[in-house]
Design a protein around this motif. Structure first.
Motif, PDB file in Angstrom:
ATOM      1  N   LYS A  96      30.085  23.354  20.164  1.00  0.00           N
ATOM      2  CA  LYS A  96      29.569  22.417  19.161  1.00  0.00           C
ATOM      3  C   LYS A  96      28.154  21.984  19.514  1.00  0.00           C
ATOM      4  O   LYS A  96      27.267  21.969  18.660  1.00  0.00           O
ATOM      5  CB  LYS A  96      30.493  21.205  19.080  1.00  0.00           C
ATOM      6  N   ASP A  97      27.931  21.664  20.777  1.00  0.00           N
ATOM      7  CA  ASP A  97      26.591  21.282  21.231  1.00  0.00           C
ATOM      8  C   ASP A  97      25.593  22.422  21.027  1.00  0.00           C
ATOM      9  O   ASP A  97      24.478  22.211  20.557  1.00  0.00           O
ATOM     10  CB  ASP A  97      26.607  20.877  22.703  1.00  0.00           C
ATOM     11  N   GLU A  98      26.014  23.634  21.388  1.00  0.00           N
ATOM     12  CA  GLU A  98      25.138  24.803  21.254  1.00  0.00           C
ATOM     13  C   GLU A  98      24.805  25.067  19.783  1.00  0.00           C
ATOM     14  O   GLU A  98      23.643  25.319  19.430  1.00  0.00           O
ATOM     15  CB  GLU A  98      25.813  26.027  21.869  1.00  0.00           C
ATOM     16  N   ILE A  99      25.803  25.004  18.938  1.00  0.00           N
ATOM     17  CA  ILE A  99      25.602  25.237  17.510  1.00  0.00           C
ATOM     18  C   ILE A  99      24.645  24.196  16.925  1.00  0.00           C
ATOM     19  O   ILE A  99      23.729  24.530  16.175  1.00  0.00           O
ATOM     20  CB  ILE A  99      26.968  25.224  16.774  1.00  0.00           C
ATOM     21  N   TYR A 100      24.851  22.950  17.303  1.00  0.00           N
ATOM     22  CA  TYR A 100      23.975  21.887  16.808  1.00  0.00           C
ATOM     23  C   TYR A 100      22.532  22.109  17.277  1.00  0.00           C
ATOM     24  O   TYR A 100      21.594  21.962  16.487  1.00  0.00           O
ATOM     25  CB  TYR A 100      24.475  20.512  17.269  1.00  0.00           C
ATOM     26  N   GLN A 101      22.358  22.459  18.533  1.00  0.00           N
ATOM     27  CA  GLN A 101      21.015  22.691  19.076  1.00  0.00           C
ATOM     28  C   GLN A 101      20.302  23.817  18.325  1.00  0.00           C
ATOM     29  O   GLN A 101      19.126  23.697  17.982  1.00  0.00           O
ATOM     30  CB  GLN A 101      21.075  23.014  20.574  1.00  0.00           C
ATOM     31  N   ILE A 102      20.995  24.911  18.096  1.00  0.00           N
ATOM     32  CA  ILE A 102      20.396  26.047  17.396  1.00  0.00           C
ATOM     33  C   ILE A 102      20.064  25.662  15.943  1.00  0.00           C
ATOM     34  O   ILE A 102      18.960  25.937  15.454  1.00  0.00           O
ATOM     35  CB  ILE A 102      21.321  27.282  17.420  1.00  0.00           C
ATOM     36  N   ALA A 103      21.017  25.027  15.277  1.00  0.00           N
ATOM     37  CA  ALA A 103      20.829  24.700  13.859  1.00  0.00           C
ATOM     38  C   ALA A 103      19.754  23.645  13.635  1.00  0.00           C
ATOM     39  O   ALA A 103      19.081  23.652  12.610  1.00  0.00           O
ATOM     40  CB  ALA A 103      22.152  24.232  13.239  1.00  0.00           C
ATOM     41  N   SER A 104      19.570  22.766  14.586  1.00  0.00           N
ATOM     42  CA  SER A 104      18.578  21.695  14.392  1.00  0.00           C
ATOM     43  C   SER A 104      17.206  22.037  14.964  1.00  0.00           C
ATOM     44  O   SER A 104      16.284  21.262  14.805  1.00  0.00           O
ATOM     45  CB  SER A 104      19.087  20.394  15.019  1.00  0.00           C
TER      46      SER A 104
END
Length: 78
Positions: free
Chosen positions: A69-77
């Motif tokens: 979840k953290d990784e996905i958020y970092q990439i998407a933002s």
């Protein structure tokens, strides 16, 4: 212990369109997103059915899901 379903696009609605684009254009993002959803489904199944699994196994699954979840958020933002 039952937890609320985790849907990343509902949790981060401001990033939903970007996540859609990244799922199509970024293989690493798509893999992480799919793994997050698969883990979520597996965790929910275990919790819903009181499936026989060690507490430490479930805890590791939840930690992995949080890391994704953290990784996905970092990439998407980014």
């Amino acid at each position: 212990m039952q937890t609320e379903h985790q849907d990343l696009k509902k949790e981060f609605p401001q990033l939903a369109a970007r996540m859609d684009v990244l799922q199509q254009s970024n293989a690493h993002f798509a893999k992480a997103f799919d793994e997050f959803n698969a883990l979520t489904a597996e965790i929910e199944h275990i919790e819903r059915n009181d499936a026989a699994t060690g507490e430490s196994v479930l805890e590791q699954m939840k930690k992995r899901r949080l890391a994704l979840k953290d990784e996905i958020y970092q990439i998407a933002s980014a």
